[in-house]
Scaffold this motif. Structure first.
Motif, PDB file in Angstrom:
ATOM      1  N   ARG A 259       3.056 -47.535 -79.775  1.00 10.12           N
ATOM      2  CA  ARG A 259       1.791 -47.417 -80.369  1.00 10.12           C
ATOM      3  C   ARG A 259       0.565 -48.036 -80.118  1.00 10.12           C
ATOM      4  O   ARG A 259       0.889 -49.203 -79.608  1.00 10.12           O
ATOM      5  CB  ARG A 259       2.059 -47.016 -82.006  1.00 10.12           C
ATOM      6  N   SER A 260      -0.738 -47.883 -80.154  1.00  9.56           N
ATOM      7  CA  SER A 260      -1.672 -48.351 -79.677  1.00  9.56           C
ATOM      8  C   SER A 260      -2.587 -48.857 -81.161  1.00  9.56           C
ATOM      9  O   SER A 260      -3.126 -47.586 -81.721  1.00  9.56           O
ATOM     10  CB  SER A 260      -2.265 -47.767 -78.581  1.00  9.56           C
ATOM     11  N   ASP A 261      -3.032 -49.790 -81.282  1.00 14.16           N
ATOM     12  CA  ASP A 261      -4.093 -50.110 -82.205  1.00 14.16           C
ATOM     13  C   ASP A 261      -5.377 -49.424 -81.852  1.00 14.16           C
ATOM     14  O   ASP A 261      -6.152 -49.296 -82.909  1.00 14.16           O
ATOM     15  CB  ASP A 261      -4.193 -51.467 -82.684  1.00 14.16           C
TER      16      ASP A 261
ATOM     17  N   GLY B  47      17.160 -47.797 -70.471  1.00 11.66           N
ATOM     18  CA  GLY B  47      18.369 -48.103 -70.404  1.00 11.66           C
ATOM     19  C   GLY B  47      18.979 -49.391 -71.396  1.00 11.66           C
ATOM     20  O   GLY B  47      19.986 -49.268 -71.870  1.00 11.66           O
ATOM     21  N   ASN B  48      18.213 -50.154 -71.693  1.00  7.09           N
ATOM     22  CA  ASN B  48      18.688 -51.386 -72.281  1.00  7.09           C
ATOM     23  C   ASN B  48      17.287 -52.107 -73.057  1.00  7.09           C
ATOM     24  O   ASN B  48      16.812 -52.969 -72.494  1.00  7.09           O
ATOM     25  CB  ASN B  48      19.196 -52.425 -71.518  1.00  7.09           C
ATOM     26  N   PRO B  49      16.933 -51.520 -74.066  1.00  2.00           N
ATOM     27  CA  PRO B  49      15.670 -51.984 -74.787  1.00  2.00           C
ATOM     28  C   PRO B  49      15.719 -53.477 -75.015  1.00  2.00           C
ATOM     29  O   PRO B  49      16.584 -54.088 -75.405  1.00  2.00           O
ATOM     30  CB  PRO B  49      15.570 -51.169 -76.165  1.00  2.00           C
ATOM     31  N   ASN B  50      14.397 -53.939 -74.858  1.00  2.00           N
ATOM     32  CA  ASN B  50      14.657 -55.462 -75.116  1.00  2.00           C
ATOM     33  C   ASN B  50      13.136 -55.730 -75.757  1.00  2.00           C
ATOM     34  O   ASN B  50      12.706 -54.650 -76.430  1.00  2.00           O
ATOM     35  CB  ASN B  50      14.678 -56.396 -74.097  1.00  2.00           C
ATOM     36  N   ALA B  51      12.572 -56.972 -75.724  1.00  2.64           N
ATOM     37  CA  ALA B  51      11.189 -57.248 -76.260  1.00  2.64           C
ATOM     38  C   ALA B  51      10.210 -56.349 -75.582  1.00  2.64           C
ATOM     39  O   ALA B  51       9.203 -55.987 -76.373  1.00  2.64           O
ATOM     40  CB  ALA B  51      10.656 -58.619 -76.435  1.00  2.64           C
ATOM     41  N   GLY B  52      10.430 -55.935 -74.419  1.00  4.65           N
ATOM     42  CA  GLY B  52       9.305 -55.063 -73.729  1.00  4.65           C
ATOM     43  C   GLY B  52       8.079 -55.766 -73.756  1.00  4.65           C
ATOM     44  O   GLY B  52       7.972 -56.971 -73.516  1.00  4.65           O
ATOM     45  N   ARG B  53       6.968 -55.175 -73.832  1.00  4.06           N
ATOM     46  CA  ARG B  53       5.584 -55.639 -73.815  1.00  4.06           C
ATOM     47  C   ARG B  53       4.919 -55.675 -75.542  1.00  4.06           C
ATOM     48  O   ARG B  53       3.719 -55.512 -75.685  1.00  4.06           O
ATOM     49  CB  ARG B  53       4.614 -55.027 -72.982  1.00  4.06           C
TER      50      ARG B  53
ATOM     51  N   ASN C  16      -2.728 -57.791 -78.333  1.00  2.57           N
ATOM     52  CA  ASN C  16      -2.863 -57.347 -79.615  1.00  2.57           C
ATOM     53  C   ASN C  16      -3.225 -55.881 -80.014  1.00  2.57           C
ATOM     54  O   ASN C  16      -3.763 -55.656 -80.646  1.00  2.57           O
ATOM     55  CB  ASN C  16      -3.802 -58.312 -80.546  1.00  2.57           C
ATOM     56  N   THR C  17      -2.496 -54.888 -79.137  1.00  2.75           N
ATOM     57  CA  THR C  17      -3.107 -53.503 -79.153  1.00  2.75           C
ATOM     58  C   THR C  17      -1.921 -52.873 -78.913  1.00  2.75           C
ATOM     59  O   THR C  17      -1.973 -51.827 -79.747  1.00  2.75           O
ATOM     60  CB  THR C  17      -4.057 -53.292 -77.984  1.00  2.75           C
ATOM     61  N   TRP C  18      -0.864 -53.158 -78.153  1.00  2.95           N
ATOM     62  CA  TRP C  18       0.308 -52.142 -77.908  1.00  2.95           C
ATOM     63  C   TRP C  18       1.495 -52.797 -78.557  1.00  2.95           C
ATOM     64  O   TRP C  18       2.043 -53.968 -78.395  1.00  2.95           O
ATOM     65  CB  TRP C  18       0.705 -52.267 -76.227  1.00  2.95           C
ATOM     66  N   PHE C  19       2.212 -51.850 -79.316  1.00  2.46           N
ATOM     67  CA  PHE C  19       3.266 -52.422 -80.248  1.00  2.46           C
ATOM     68  C   PHE C  19       4.311 -51.391 -79.952  1.00  2.46           C
ATOM     69  O   PHE C  19       4.266 -50.234 -80.117  1.00  2.46           O
ATOM     70  CB  PHE C  19       2.940 -52.592 -81.671  1.00  2.46           C
ATOM     71  N   VAL C  20       5.725 -52.059 -79.837  1.00  8.26           N
ATOM     72  CA  VAL C  20       6.980 -51.142 -79.977  1.00  8.26           C
ATOM     73  C   VAL C  20       6.873 -50.616 -81.473  1.00  8.26           C
ATOM     74  O   VAL C  20       6.413 -51.259 -82.278  1.00  8.26           O
ATOM     75  CB  VAL C  20       8.193 -51.992 -80.051  1.00  8.26           C
ATOM     76  N   ILE C  21       7.190 -49.353 -81.435  1.00  5.41           N
ATOM     77  CA  ILE C  21       6.988 -48.496 -82.738  1.00  5.41           C
ATOM     78  C   ILE C  21       8.536 -48.441 -83.303  1.00  5.41           C
ATOM     79  O   ILE C  21       9.444 -48.006 -82.682  1.00  5.41           O
ATOM     80  CB  ILE C  21       6.336 -47.071 -82.659  1.00  5.41           C
ATOM     81  N   THR C  22       8.572 -48.512 -84.771  1.00  2.08           N
ATOM     82  CA  THR C  22       9.787 -48.371 -85.359  1.00  2.08           C
ATOM     83  C   THR C  22      10.013 -46.796 -85.840  1.00  2.08           C
ATOM     84  O   THR C  22       9.017 -46.323 -85.547  1.00  2.08           O
ATOM     85  CB  THR C  22       9.835 -49.160 -86.721  1.00  2.08           C
ATOM     86  N   PRO C  23      11.171 -46.489 -86.298  1.00  2.00           N
ATOM     87  CA  PRO C  23      11.281 -44.818 -86.489  1.00  2.00           C
ATOM     88  C   PRO C  23      10.329 -44.816 -87.700  1.00  2.00           C
ATOM     89  O   PRO C  23      10.349 -43.221 -88.048  1.00  2.00           O
ATOM     90  CB  PRO C  23      12.708 -44.843 -86.870  1.00  2.00           C
ATOM     91  N   THR C  24       9.878 -45.585 -88.172  1.00  2.00           N
ATOM     92  CA  THR C  24       8.910 -45.357 -89.485  1.00  2.00           C
ATOM     93  C   THR C  24       7.595 -45.203 -89.122  1.00  2.00           C
ATOM     94  O   THR C  24       6.602 -44.926 -90.041  1.00  2.00           O
ATOM     95  CB  THR C  24       9.275 -46.089 -90.824  1.00  2.00           C
ATOM     96  N   GLY C  25       6.962 -45.505 -87.908  1.00  2.00           N
ATOM     97  CA  GLY C  25       5.796 -45.643 -87.298  1.00  2.00           C
ATOM     98  C   GLY C  25       5.258 -46.929 -87.563  1.00  2.00           C
ATOM     99  O   GLY C  25       4.009 -47.209 -87.199  1.00  2.00           O
TER     100      GLY C  25
END
Length: 182
Positions: free
Chosen positions: A86-88, A156-162, A167-176
């Motif tokens: 998701r993006s801020d 294939g193998n999720p990690n910390a990604g980017r 301070n804008t792009w965040f991995v999103i949890t199933p609750t948003g």
């Protein structure tokens, strides 16, 4: 409780544990009540196509899975293990995408054919929605947040990604929510 009922419950729990432990090639059929998290190495048929323009990553039935990762906790991925972001710069209320043009070439909007419901595993169907993007395509949302994936994520193998990029792009949890910083 009767001995036969206890045996039945034990069998169901053992079968579920085996299914989760051994599930690396394909997800189980859509369960009536999805588990809290899907296995991280599972592959999903019918996932995203090529990584090119908008048409290449549109899918008639994308998947959103809750997946337990080491550094980020439980996050949302597609069926091929690509982290969802998701993006801020966007808005959840009202749901609005501000990632267009060059931004959408790096951060691929998660598109769906209008009226098609995504395959969900551990994600609340009530939290999933859609918006119409400026170019007319339909983008999935989670808790109102437009969803994206990083074009450079091999899946294939999720990690910390980017997570937390600019301070804008965040991995999103199933609750948003934003995944915690790793």
């Amino acid at each position: 409780m009767s001995r036969s009922r206890l045996a039945l419950i034990g069998s169901v729990l053992a079968a579920g544990a085996l299914a989760v432990a051994g599930c690396t090639a394909a997800p189980p059929p859509a369960p009536a009540a999805p588990p809290a998290a899907a296995p991280s190495g599972a592959q999903q048929p019918g996932g995203h196509g090529e990584h090119g323009g908008h048409q290449g990553h549109e899918s008639s039935a994308p998947a959103l899975w809750a997946v337990q990762t080491g550094p980020l906790g439980v996050v949302t991925t597609d069926g091929a293990g690509h982290l969802m972001y998701r993006s801020d710069a966007d808005s959840a209320n009202p749901p609005t995408s501000n990632c267009t043009g060059e931004c959408a070439q790096t951060w691929l909007p998660v598109l769906v054919t209008a009226g098609v419901k995504p395959q969900l595993l551990g994600v609340d169907p009530g939290a999933v929605g859609t918006i119409t993007r400026p170019e007319g395509t339909t983008q999935l949302t989670l808790a109102g947040w437009p969803l994206y994936r990083d074009r450079d994520d091999p899946g294939g193998n999720p990690n910390a990604g980017r997570n937390g990029l600019d301070n804008t792009w965040f991995v999103i949890t199933p609750t948003g929510d934003k995944a915690p910083a790793s």
